[in-house]
Write a protein that holds these residues in place. Sequence first.
Motif, PDB file in Angstrom:
ATOM      1  N   UNK A  27     -19.740  11.793   1.325  1.00 19.02           N
ATOM      2  CA  UNK A  27     -20.167  13.130   1.740  1.00 19.02           C
ATOM      3  C   UNK A  27     -21.641  13.281   2.071  1.00 19.02           C
ATOM      4  N   UNK A  28     -22.457  12.274   1.880  1.00 18.21           N
ATOM      5  CA  UNK A  28     -23.866  12.383   2.229  1.00 18.21           C
ATOM      6  C   UNK A  28     -23.987  12.407   3.754  1.00 18.21           C
ATOM      7  N   UNK A  29     -24.632  13.431   4.263  1.00 20.03           N
ATOM      8  CA  UNK A  29     -24.824  13.533   5.714  1.00 20.03           C
ATOM      9  C   UNK A  29     -26.070  12.734   6.074  1.00 20.03           C
ATOM     10  N   UNK A  30     -25.832  11.531   6.594  1.00 13.56           N
ATOM     11  CA  UNK A  30     -26.956  10.645   6.866  1.00 13.56           C
ATOM     12  C   UNK A  30     -26.626   9.710   8.025  1.00 13.56           C
ATOM     13  N   UNK A  31     -27.697   9.246   8.653  1.00 13.05           N
ATOM     14  CA  UNK A  31     -27.602   8.153   9.608  1.00 13.05           C
ATOM     15  C   UNK A  31     -28.307   6.960   8.973  1.00 13.05           C
ATOM     16  N   UNK A  32     -27.932   5.778   9.410  1.00 10.86           N
ATOM     17  CA  UNK A  32     -28.542   4.572   8.860  1.00 10.86           C
ATOM     18  C   UNK A  32     -29.505   3.973   9.881  1.00 10.86           C
ATOM     19  N   UNK A  33     -30.626   3.523   9.397  1.00 10.34           N
ATOM     20  CA  UNK A  33     -31.573   2.767  10.212  1.00 10.34           C
ATOM     21  C   UNK A  33     -31.529   1.331   9.695  1.00 10.34           C
ATOM     22  N   UNK A  34     -30.856   0.474  10.445  1.00  5.00           N
ATOM     23  CA  UNK A  34     -30.715  -0.925  10.071  1.00  5.00           C
ATOM     24  C   UNK A  34     -31.939  -1.665  10.607  1.00  5.00           C
ATOM     25  N   UNK A  35     -32.689  -2.284   9.699  1.00  2.00           N
ATOM     26  CA  UNK A  35     -33.943  -2.914  10.103  1.00  2.00           C
ATOM     27  C   UNK A  35     -33.987  -4.380   9.697  1.00  2.00           C
ATOM     28  N   UNK A  36     -34.503  -5.183  10.601  1.00  6.75           N
ATOM     29  CA  UNK A  36     -34.747  -6.590  10.304  1.00  6.75           C
ATOM     30  C   UNK A  36     -36.208  -6.871  10.601  1.00  6.75           C
ATOM     31  N   UNK A  37     -36.851  -7.604   9.713  1.00  2.00           N
ATOM     32  CA  UNK A  37     -38.253  -7.965   9.907  1.00  2.00           C
ATOM     33  C   UNK A  37     -38.358  -9.473  10.058  1.00  2.00           C
ATOM     34  N   UNK A  38     -38.912  -9.884  11.170  1.00  2.70           N
ATOM     35  CA  UNK A  38     -39.153 -11.288  11.447  1.00  2.70           C
ATOM     36  C   UNK A  38     -40.571 -11.636  11.018  1.00  2.70           C
ATOM     37  N   UNK A  39     -40.713 -12.763  10.368  1.00  2.00           N
ATOM     38  CA  UNK A  39     -42.037 -13.224   9.933  1.00  2.00           C
ATOM     39  C   UNK A  39     -42.922 -13.449  11.161  1.00  2.00           C
ATOM     40  N   UNK A  61     -34.530 -11.498  19.467  1.00  2.00           N
ATOM     41  CA  UNK A  61     -33.150 -11.988  19.542  1.00  2.00           C
ATOM     42  C   UNK A  61     -32.647 -12.441  18.175  1.00  2.00           C
ATOM     43  N   UNK A  62     -33.493 -13.106  17.418  1.00  2.00           N
ATOM     44  CA  UNK A  62     -33.102 -13.549  16.074  1.00  2.00           C
ATOM     45  C   UNK A  62     -32.811 -12.342  15.184  1.00  2.00           C
ATOM     46  N   UNK A  63     -33.674 -11.335  15.242  1.00  2.00           N
ATOM     47  CA  UNK A  63     -33.459 -10.126  14.449  1.00  2.00           C
ATOM     48  C   UNK A  63     -32.179  -9.405  14.833  1.00  2.00           C
ATOM     49  N   UNK A  64     -31.943  -9.274  16.139  1.00  2.00           N
ATOM     50  CA  UNK A  64     -30.723  -8.608  16.606  1.00  2.00           C
ATOM     51  C   UNK A  64     -29.478  -9.378  16.170  1.00  2.00           C
ATOM     52  N   UNK A  65     -29.567 -10.705  16.197  1.00  2.00           N
ATOM     53  CA  UNK A  65     -28.445 -11.523  15.744  1.00  2.00           C
ATOM     54  C   UNK A  65     -28.141 -11.258  14.257  1.00  2.00           C
ATOM     55  N   UNK A  66     -29.189 -11.191  13.438  1.00  2.00           N
ATOM     56  CA  UNK A  66     -29.001 -10.965  12.007  1.00  2.00           C
ATOM     57  C   UNK A  66     -28.465  -9.563  11.709  1.00  2.00           C
TER      58      UNK A  66
END
Length: 143
Positions: A27-39, A61-66
């Motif tokens: 029931x939590x009204x939320x959107x998710x922000x999926x984040x990847x950090x590349x070194x 591309x590596x981040x998007x893949x993960x």
Amino acid sequence: MKILVPVDGSAESLAAVHHALQLVRDGLRATLLLANVQEPASLYELLRVHDADAIESIAREAGEHLLQQAVALCSAAGVDHELEVARGEPAHALLDIAEDEGCSMIVLGARGRGETAGGRLGSVAHALLHDARMPVTVVRTSV
């Protein structure tokens, strides 16, 4: 409400995605922000490639893949989500993303394996717990 969920492709980070999705199902009204950090690029990479744009493209591309599995989970659940791939030191980059994007909370997996308190959490989780200005939920998986 926007929830930052750091994703590095590990089982622990996917457990955090599952937890955030469960919050939405509950029931939590939320959107998710999926984040990847590349070194940041290593000196070797900089010397070998000589092209900052190529290095940036490879990192993106590596981040998007993960992020692919997390995106698939969100899409299957019908939960709105956004993606962010950043470069830098993970904890600092995630804090910047959370603040810049107006996130209300962070949900992340713990990968730590060490014997100290910080080691059991993982360095990124430890830093976010101490430095974030919003609530942080650490999702533990069975060992």
